[in-house]
Design a protein around this motif. Structure first.
Motif, mmCIF file in Angstrom:
data_model
loop_
_atom_site.group_PDB
_atom_site.id
_atom_site.type_symbol
_atom_site.label_atom_id
_atom_site.label_comp_id
_atom_site.label_asym_id
_atom_site.label_seq_id
_atom_site.Cartn_x
_atom_site.Cartn_y
_atom_site.Cartn_z
ATOM 1 N N ASP A 16 0.868 -1.175 0.000
ATOM 2 C CA ASP A 16 0.000 0.000 0.000
ATOM 3 C C ASP A 16 0.909 1.231 0.000
ATOM 4 O O ASP A 16 1.665 1.440 0.943
ATOM 5 N N PRO A 17 0.852 2.056 -1.051
ATOM 6 C CA PRO A 17 1.791 3.185 -1.150
ATOM 7 C C PRO A 17 1.678 4.196 -0.014
ATOM 8 O O PRO A 17 2.578 5.001 0.192
ATOM 9 N N ASP A 18 0.568 4.163 0.754
ATOM 10 C CA ASP A 18 0.420 5.111 1.871
ATOM 11 C C ASP A 18 1.021 4.601 3.180
ATOM 12 O O ASP A 18 1.102 5.336 4.161
ATOM 13 N N VAL A 19 1.388 3.328 3.193
ATOM 14 C CA VAL A 19 1.888 2.739 4.436
ATOM 15 C C VAL A 19 3.299 3.244 4.746
ATOM 16 O O VAL A 19 4.132 3.383 3.857
ATOM 17 N N ASP A 20 3.544 3.548 6.043
ATOM 18 C CA ASP A 20 4.864 4.036 6.472
ATOM 19 C C ASP A 20 5.736 2.918 7.023
ATOM 20 O O ASP A 20 6.956 3.031 7.054
ATOM 21 N N ILE A 21 5.113 1.875 7.536
ATOM 22 C CA ILE A 21 5.872 0.791 8.159
ATOM 23 C C ILE A 21 5.298 -0.543 7.677
ATOM 24 O O ILE A 21 4.122 -0.851 7.935
ATOM 25 N N GLY A 22 6.123 -1.305 6.966
ATOM 26 C CA GLY A 22 5.703 -2.635 6.533
ATOM 27 C C GLY A 22 5.964 -3.631 7.644
ATOM 28 O O GLY A 22 5.863 -3.299 8.833
ATOM 29 N N THR A 23 6.324 -4.845 7.278
ATOM 30 C CA THR A 23 6.606 -5.844 8.324
ATOM 31 C C THR A 23 8.057 -5.716 8.761
ATOM 32 O O THR A 23 8.851 -5.008 8.136
ATOM 33 N N VAL A 24 8.405 -6.433 9.823
ATOM 34 C CA VAL A 24 9.819 -6.684 10.102
ATOM 35 C C VAL A 24 10.167 -7.984 9.380
ATOM 36 O O VAL A 24 9.331 -8.562 8.689
ATOM 37 N N ILE A 25 11.384 -8.444 9.536
ATOM 38 C CA ILE A 25 11.875 -9.494 8.636
ATOM 39 C C ILE A 25 11.119 -10.817 8.776
ATOM 40 O O ILE A 25 10.917 -11.523 7.809
#
Ligand code: NAD
Length: 482
Positions: free
Chosen positions: A322-331
């Motif tokens: 999602d281009p609006d997301v600031d934080i994805g998952t961790v590894i």
């Protein structure tokens, strides 16, 4: 291509001197967000590593500086032109959000383009010998030579393209041959980069990429008789294992960090809170130089903490694509569980959880914790995720410096103050590789010297120019001079 484009399944091979090589076993690479299989890479055995080093050693590059510059620049331009394609793969194998993945891809342009530009710089020295009663009419000169043997490069997951680029670009710029073992967690980006280099005209013998589990082939990367130098970026644990195993071989070790952001009583607290939140959460908090301890003096801590909370609440954590997301998952989920547990332990020890800590799989949201007792695992160890940990410290610069220096690490630091007397003391007295005034600890450009001391590194610096120096031997020669 954009964030929404679907990536085809990648059944990858190794690249040994440019040849595509498979193996009986494979390592699966999964997307940490949805657990989908992104691809597989071969699981190398020690004999694959041996073959890669032997092939590299038997090749001697004759490329001129100009030819190398062309290869490096073509690589930079390809990475710039295919930025979104690389970002898509980076995000798929690491779970980094689209914004972070695009930044990761665009940084790589700088690494390759700086290497191309720095190739024209010759730091050879000249010494006149007739300068003492014992002197002679001679001159002594120096020139840099590529290593006699091969460079062994081992890289981590958190910057799947840049950590690899920071080893490959300086090695190629200095006419070295190299065997790369990218992490088994994000190897696909590194293989894609190797193909860009071959297409850019790199003689394939100069670069091999071997993939697999470190338990099977890690030691082969450290002990191969044709490896002269091991350049490693990763954890302290593995770095110390490499130092202990490598014997006489040279090692360049860029290891973990536990970097402070220091906030003094005169600081603009809004600006400091921006740096704190950004520094602790960019790249899902997975930067060696992420803000891992916020040391704020007690007199302004209440006001500062409220500002941090307000800013952290605005960050969006979720689907990396999602281009609006600031934080994805961790590894991976295991890492997220460790952070959750460390925060719970800190809270049990008296810390206050202000926001976050509600994990979903490998998604771990920005988590604000205040009043953290100093001796909790959350801040004593390197917590490699988007935790924003506030530690209140006495209004006394001596105590601030003592507490800041009290960890085993010494990578970087950020300082928020305008007082010149404080600034000079921090620059002189923090036991770290870098002090950034009014910036996050991670601030750098790709060619400035970068690296830590204490457990964070063995004193060698990275950054394109420093790496070019550490990847060469200085040859001294002298001549009669009239
Ligand atoms: P890691 O140490 O677990 O793995 C790094 C690499 O070492 C991987 O390729 C892995 O396969 C390999 N490896 C593991 N065991 C090995 C063995 N016995 N022999 C040979 N190779 C082996 O690190 P990670 O979890 O991938 O990365 C995160 C760490 O990297 C953090 O501590 C972070 O701070 C550090 N890091 C440091 C810098 C820096 O410049 N100082 C930059 C980025 C990341």
């Amino acid at each position: 291509m954009n964030a929404a484009a679907k990536l085809p399944f990648l059944k990858e091979t190794m690249r040994i001197a440019g040849k595509e090589v498979t193996s009986d076993d494979v390592v699966e690479v999964r997307n940490p967000y949805n657990n989908e299989l992104v691809g597989t890479v071969p699981s190398a055995r020690p004999e694959h590593v041996r073959e890669a080093f032997a092939k590299a050693r038997s090749f001697k590059s004759k490329l001129t500086r100009y030819e190398r510059q062309q290869i490096l620049m073509r690589t930079a331009e390809t990475l710039r032109d295919r930025k979104e394609e690389f970002a898509r793969l980076i995000s798929a194998e690491s779970g980094l959000c689209w914004k972070d993945a695009l930044y990761e891809a665009s940084r790589a342009y700088d690494v390759w383009s700086f290497a191309a530009q720095l190739i024209v710089r010759d730091d050879g020295e000249t010494f006149s010998c007739d300068i003492s009663p014992n002197g002679k009419k001679r001159k002594i000169f120096t020139q840099r030579m590529p290593l006699m043997g091969v460079i062994s490069a081992i890289t981590p997951f958190n910057h799947p393209l840049n950590m690899v680029s920071h080893k490959l670009a300086p090695a190629i710029a200095t006419n070295n041959r190299l065997v790369l073992k990218p992490t088994e967690l994000t190897p696909l980006t590194a293989l894609k980069l190797a193909d860009v280099l071959y297409e850019a005209g790199l003689p394939p013998e100069m670069l091999s990429v071997v993939t697999g589990n470190p338990g099977t082939m890690g030691d082969a990367m450290i002990t191969d008789p044709d490896a002269d130098l091991i350049t490693f970026t990763g954890s302290v644990r593995v770095g110390k294992h490499i130092a202990a195993t490598a014997g006489y071989k040279r090692t360049v070790l860029e290891l973990g960090g536990n970097d402070p952001l220091i906030v003094m009583e005169d600081a603009d607290l809004d600006k400091a809170a921006d740096l704190a939140v950004q520094g602790a959460t960019k790249n899902s908090g997975q930067r060696c130089t992420a803000v891992k301890r916020i040391l704020v003096v007690s007199s302004v801590a209440d006001e500062f903490s409220a500002l941090v909370l307000e800013k952290a609440k605005k960050l969006k954590c979720g689907d990396p694509m999602d281009p609006d997301v600031d934080i994805g998952t961790v590894i991976h989920e295991g890492a997220a569980k460790t952070f959750e547990q460390r925060v719970n332990e800190a809270v049990a020890a008296g810390a206050r959880l202000l926001h976050g800590n509600d994990r979903k799989g490998a998604l771990y949201p920005p988590t604000v914790v205040d009043h953290i007792p100093y001796d909790t695992e959350l801040v004593r160890e390197e917590t490699f995720g988007p935790v924003i940990p506030i530690i209140r410290v006495p209004d006394d610069i001596n105590e601030v410096i003592r507490i800041s220096n009290s960890t085993a690490y010494g990578l970087s630091s950020g300082v928020c103050t305008n007082r010149f007397d404080y600034i000079t003391r921090f620059i002189n007295e923090l036991d770290v590789g870098t002090v950034n005034i009014w910036e996050v600890p991670g601030y750098r450009i790709e060619m400035s010297p970068f690296g830590g001391i204490k457990d964070s590194g063995n004193g060698y610096k990275e950054g394109v120019w420093e790496a070019m120096k550490s990847f060469t031997n200085v040859r001294t020669f002298s001549m009669p001079w009239g």
